[in-house]
Design an enzyme around this catalytic site. Structure first.
Site, mmCIF file in Angstrom:
data_model
loop_
_atom_site.group_PDB
_atom_site.id
_atom_site.type_symbol
_atom_site.label_atom_id
_atom_site.label_comp_id
_atom_site.label_asym_id
_atom_site.label_seq_id
_atom_site.Cartn_x
_atom_site.Cartn_y
_atom_site.Cartn_z
ATOM 1 N N ARG A 149 0.867 -1.175 0.000
ATOM 2 C CA ARG A 149 0.000 0.000 0.000
ATOM 3 C C ARG A 149 0.905 1.227 0.000
ATOM 4 O O ARG A 149 2.036 1.173 0.472
ATOM 5 C CB ARG A 149 -0.889 0.026 1.249
ATOM 6 C CG ARG A 149 -1.808 -1.178 1.406
ATOM 7 C CD ARG A 149 -2.602 -1.061 2.709
ATOM 8 N NE ARG A 149 -3.549 -2.163 2.901
ATOM 9 C CZ ARG A 149 -3.308 -3.251 3.619
ATOM 10 N NH1 ARG A 149 -2.135 -3.381 4.230
ATOM 11 N NH2 ARG A 149 -4.219 -4.192 3.750
ATOM 12 N N LYS A 173 -2.198 -1.895 7.941
ATOM 13 C CA LYS A 173 -3.352 -1.307 8.622
ATOM 14 C C LYS A 173 -3.404 -1.779 10.071
ATOM 15 O O LYS A 173 -3.125 -2.941 10.366
ATOM 16 C CB LYS A 173 -4.642 -1.700 7.902
ATOM 17 C CG LYS A 173 -4.837 -0.997 6.559
ATOM 18 C CD LYS A 173 -6.185 -1.333 5.967
ATOM 19 C CE LYS A 173 -6.430 -0.558 4.690
ATOM 20 N NZ LYS A 173 -7.759 -0.862 4.096
ATOM 21 N N HIS A 245 -1.815 2.182 -6.027
ATOM 22 C CA HIS A 245 -2.541 0.949 -5.710
ATOM 23 C C HIS A 245 -2.615 0.015 -6.918
ATOM 24 O O HIS A 245 -2.763 -1.198 -6.762
ATOM 25 C CB HIS A 245 -3.954 1.292 -5.228
ATOM 26 C CG HIS A 245 -4.639 0.162 -4.525
ATOM 27 N ND1 HIS A 245 -4.383 -0.150 -3.199
ATOM 28 C CD2 HIS A 245 -5.553 -0.752 -4.949
ATOM 29 C CE1 HIS A 245 -5.114 -1.193 -2.846
ATOM 30 N NE2 HIS A 245 -5.829 -1.569 -3.883
ATOM 31 N N ARG A 248 -0.033 -2.610 -6.675
ATOM 32 C CA ARG A 248 -0.405 -3.637 -5.684
ATOM 33 C C ARG A 248 -1.382 -4.631 -6.317
ATOM 34 O O ARG A 248 -1.242 -5.846 -6.151
ATOM 35 C CB ARG A 248 -1.028 -2.945 -4.469
ATOM 36 C CG ARG A 248 -1.568 -3.870 -3.381
ATOM 37 C CD ARG A 248 -1.970 -3.021 -2.171
ATOM 38 N NE ARG A 248 -2.837 -3.699 -1.224
ATOM 39 C CZ ARG A 248 -2.416 -4.481 -0.225
ATOM 40 N NH1 ARG A 248 -1.130 -4.721 -0.085
ATOM 41 N NH2 ARG A 248 -3.281 -5.024 0.620
ATOM 42 N N HIS A 271 -4.055 -9.050 4.013
ATOM 43 C CA HIS A 271 -5.505 -9.081 4.191
ATOM 44 C C HIS A 271 -5.855 -9.974 5.375
ATOM 45 O O HIS A 271 -5.338 -11.085 5.494
ATOM 46 C CB HIS A 271 -6.199 -9.636 2.940
ATOM 47 C CG HIS A 271 -6.204 -8.689 1.795
ATOM 48 N ND1 HIS A 271 -6.351 -9.096 0.490
ATOM 49 C CD2 HIS A 271 -6.084 -7.335 1.737
ATOM 50 C CE1 HIS A 271 -6.324 -8.050 -0.310
ATOM 51 N NE2 HIS A 271 -6.163 -6.971 0.423
ATOM 52 N N TYR A 280 -10.664 -8.993 -4.340
ATOM 53 C CA TYR A 280 -9.629 -8.119 -4.860
ATOM 54 C C TYR A 280 -9.123 -8.582 -6.216
ATOM 55 O O TYR A 280 -8.718 -7.792 -7.056
ATOM 56 C CB TYR A 280 -8.483 -8.123 -3.840
ATOM 57 C CG TYR A 280 -7.414 -7.097 -4.042
ATOM 58 C CD1 TYR A 280 -6.320 -7.367 -4.842
ATOM 59 C CD2 TYR A 280 -7.478 -5.873 -3.398
ATOM 60 C CE1 TYR A 280 -5.313 -6.440 -5.006
ATOM 61 C CE2 TYR A 280 -6.483 -4.940 -3.547
ATOM 62 C CZ TYR A 280 -5.400 -5.225 -4.351
ATOM 63 O OH TYR A 280 -4.396 -4.306 -4.507
#
Length: 299
Positions: A149, A173, A245, A248, A271, A280
């Site tokens: 990211r 994250k 992105h 990615r 994830h 995705y």
């Protein structure tokens, strides 16, 4: 009775400490609540987060989101639901004023995927006659080779590089850390930038360990990475709307197309759920046809 500001402050603490969200995510959640607060103040509505009614919130949504696209409306409603669910959890409210309000269903639009040839063209377009060019080549190579990211890239530290073992440590994250493989090809470009370009900069205090720096010796912003990618795409006249992105997404798609399993891709992308990885993935029909023609007994 607690004020809006007091409840918002408590909510911010909850998002940061208990949910472990990043600063960007916290700010997005708070922005939704502050929009409601601004509306309450402008309309001189006598209501706190505890007393505001379903009708008042519905009127706010009607007045402020009519012109919004479905995805923006859905994000705002979800953000407010989270806030009022927090108030219920803390026993400030017995119910949520958004309980009967449905989030608009939206299709998940995936970004364009770049081909290997397009990625090579973008990297070839980097002007290597400048110090920033060597940095930018290392940035694009890292985005694509490691599937990072943009926030993970700008926060990458020199102390996160474990090249002898073939990994980098990535902080994703919620401050969750993972180790992502990095190939010798990308290691070479990072090392060249780090040893020949970065070490000549006047590095500012607090950025001594930050890998990618601007010319003033400070860390790059997310916006700077977007600008670098946009300019390279324009340079090769790429007719696709791409962002950091996109690399990615291309990283994951190319791995899948070349036989990697979803579980491995999930771990590398960071994830939490395999479902996120499945959604995705964007597989074009040609690839699916190739799979059937290669593996089905009635091909």
């Amino acid at each position: 009775m607690k004020s809006w500001e007091s409840h918002i402050k408590d909510y911010k603490t909850y998002l940061k400490i208990e949910r472990g969200l990043s600063e960007n995510s916290v700010n997005n959640y708070l922005y939704d609540v502050k929009r409601l607060l601004q509306y309450v103040e402008e309309k001189e509505i006598n209501a706190t987060p505890v007393t505001i009614t379903e009708e008042q919130v519905q009127q706010f949504l009607y007045d402020t989101t009519t012109e919004l696209i479905a995805s923006s409306r859905a994000r705002l409603i979800s953000g407010l639901k989270s806030f009022f669910n927090f108030l219920m959890f803390e026993n400030y409210r017995e119910d949520s004023p958004l309980e009967l309000i449905e989030v608009p269903k939206i299709g998940r639009k995936l970004p364009d995927t770049l081909s290997v040839e397009e990625i090579d063209a973008i990297i070839s377009a980097v002007d290597l006659s400048t110090p920033e060019g060597e940095r930018n080549r290392a940035i694009v190579e890292t985005l694509y080779s490691c599937g990072l990211r943009v926030s993970e890239l700008v926060n990458l530290k020199i102390s996160d590089l474990f090249f002898e073992e073939g990994f980098i440590k990535v902080t994703g994250k919620g401050s969750k850390q993972r180790f992502v493989p990095i190939g010798s090809h990308t290691q070479k470009y990072i090392n060249f930038y780090k040893d020949s370009i970065r070490n000549l900069l006047d590095i500012k205090k607090g950025h001594e360990d930050t890998l990618f720096l601007n010319r003033r010796g400070k860390g790059l912003t997310r916006a700077m990475i977007f600008t670098i990618i946009k300019r390279l795409a324009e340079k090769i006249e790429l007719n696709k709307n791409i962002s950091p992105h996109t690399f990615r997404h291309s990283f994951a798609t190319h791995l899948l197309e070349n036989g990697a399993d979803l579980r491995s891709i999930q771990l590398m992308l960071g994830h939490e759920s395999i479902t996120t990885t499945e959604i995705y993935m964007h597989l074009d029909r040609k690839f699916l046809n190739d799979v059937v023609n290669k593996y089905h007994p009635r091909r």
